[in-house]
Design a protein around this motif. Structure first.
Motif, short mmCIF file in Angstrom:
data_model
loop_
_atom_site.label_atom_id
_atom_site.label_comp_id
_atom_site.label_asym_id
_atom_site.label_seq_id
_atom_site.Cartn_x
_atom_site.Cartn_y
_atom_site.Cartn_z
N VAL A 47 0.78 -1.24 0.00
CA VAL A 47 0.00 0.00 0.00
C VAL A 47 0.81 1.28 0.00
N VAL A 48 2.11 1.21 0.28
CA VAL A 48 2.89 2.43 0.47
C VAL A 48 2.94 3.31 -0.77
N ASP A 49 3.03 2.73 -1.95
CA ASP A 49 3.16 3.56 -3.16
C ASP A 49 1.89 4.35 -3.45
N ARG A 50 0.74 3.71 -3.38
CA ARG A 50 -0.50 4.46 -3.64
C ARG A 50 -0.80 5.42 -2.49
N ALA A 51 -0.43 5.04 -1.26
CA ALA A 51 -0.61 5.95 -0.13
C ALA A 51 0.31 7.17 -0.28
N ALA A 52 1.54 6.95 -0.75
CA ALA A 52 2.46 8.07 -0.99
C ALA A 52 1.92 8.97 -2.10
N ALA A 53 1.30 8.37 -3.13
CA ALA A 53 0.68 9.18 -4.19
C ALA A 53 -0.42 10.05 -3.60
N GLY A 54 -1.20 9.49 -2.67
CA GLY A 54 -2.25 10.27 -2.00
C GLY A 54 -1.66 11.40 -1.18
N TRP A 55 -0.56 11.14 -0.50
CA TRP A 55 0.13 12.15 0.32
C TRP A 55 0.63 13.29 -0.57
N ILE A 56 1.24 12.92 -1.69
CA ILE A 56 1.76 13.91 -2.64
C ILE A 56 0.61 14.76 -3.18
N LEU A 57 -0.44 14.08 -3.64
CA LEU A 57 -1.57 14.80 -4.22
C LEU A 57 -2.24 15.70 -3.19
N GLN A 58 -2.42 15.22 -1.97
CA GLN A 58 -3.07 16.04 -0.95
C GLN A 58 -2.24 17.27 -0.63
N GLY A 59 -0.92 17.12 -0.57
CA GLY A 59 -0.05 18.29 -0.34
C GLY A 59 -0.21 19.33 -1.43
N ALA A 60 -0.26 18.88 -2.68
CA ALA A 60 -0.43 19.81 -3.80
C ALA A 60 -1.81 20.46 -3.76
N LEU A 61 -2.85 19.68 -3.45
CA LEU A 61 -4.21 20.25 -3.37
C LEU A 61 -4.30 21.29 -2.26
N ASP A 62 -3.67 20.99 -1.12
CA ASP A 62 -3.67 21.96 -0.01
C ASP A 62 -2.96 23.24 -0.40
N ARG A 63 -1.88 23.12 -1.13
CA ARG A 63 -1.15 24.31 -1.60
C ARG A 63 -2.03 25.13 -2.54
N LEU A 64 -2.73 24.46 -3.44
CA LEU A 64 -3.60 25.17 -4.38
C LEU A 64 -4.74 25.86 -3.66
N LYS A 65 -5.25 25.24 -2.61
CA LYS A 65 -6.35 25.85 -1.82
C LYS A 65 -5.89 27.14 -1.14
N ASN A 66 -4.62 27.19 -0.77
CA ASN A 66 -4.10 28.32 -0.01
C ASN A 66 -3.46 29.40 -0.87
N LEU A 67 -3.73 29.38 -2.17
CA LEU A 67 -3.18 30.42 -3.04
C LEU A 67 -3.87 31.75 -2.79
#
Length: 155
Positions: free
Chosen positions: A135-155
């Motif tokens: 599960v680590v690879d897809r979970a890491a993909a989720g972590w990466i994507l969530q970080g990017a989404l959070d950054r976009l929300k805070n623009l």
């Protein structure tokens, strides 16, 4: 379409379209997808790497099934901020995807994503080593994507 800066990604996407997040490894590609409002990332699948065209075809299938209109790829920057061979490989993967399909692609600094996911799976979920590997690879993909989404929300 060239690879764009993360902050330039939203205007290139349809209003209510999810985005995919990728954690590129040597043997696997972790895939996550956001909801239509691009607020929440969910781990989706781990693609076992074979040949690029087969890997890309599976990725495109997953994106189409979820209506994803763009991709955010984790960029494995070194701890000192420099880019090494793994970054070059990630950038080449993005260029090759763009040769197959014109779509918006951006990168997100993924430093420590796999380490954070492993720690969380051990400490909070008490998952065995064998199960973590699944599960680590897809979970890491989720972590990466969530970080990017959070950054976009805070623009």
């Amino acid at each position: 379409m060239p690879v764009v800066d993360l902050t330039a990604l939203p205007p290139l996407l349809p209003g209510q379209a999810p985005v995919a997040g990728l954690d590129l490894g040597e043997k696997t590609i972790g895939v996550a997808v956001s909801d239509a409002t691009r607020g929440i990332a969910s781990p989706l699948e781990t693609i076992r790497r074979t040949k690029f065209n087969a890997d890309a075809a599976r990725l495109f299938e997953l994106m189409e099934s979820r209506g994803a209109a763009g991709i955010i790829i984790g960029l494995p920057v070194n701890m000192d901020g420099t880019e090494g061979p793994r970054c070059q490989s990630s950038r080449a993967f993005a260029r090759n995807l763009l040769r197959l399909r014109d779509m918006p692609i951006a990168f997100w600094d993924e430093r420590m994503s796999s380490m954070a996911i492993n720690r969380m799976l051990i400490e909070e979920a008490d998952i065995s080593r064998a199960r973590r590997a699944e599960v680590v690879d897809r979970a890491a993909a989720g972590w990466i994507l969530q970080g990017a989404l959070d950054r976009l929300k805070n623009l």
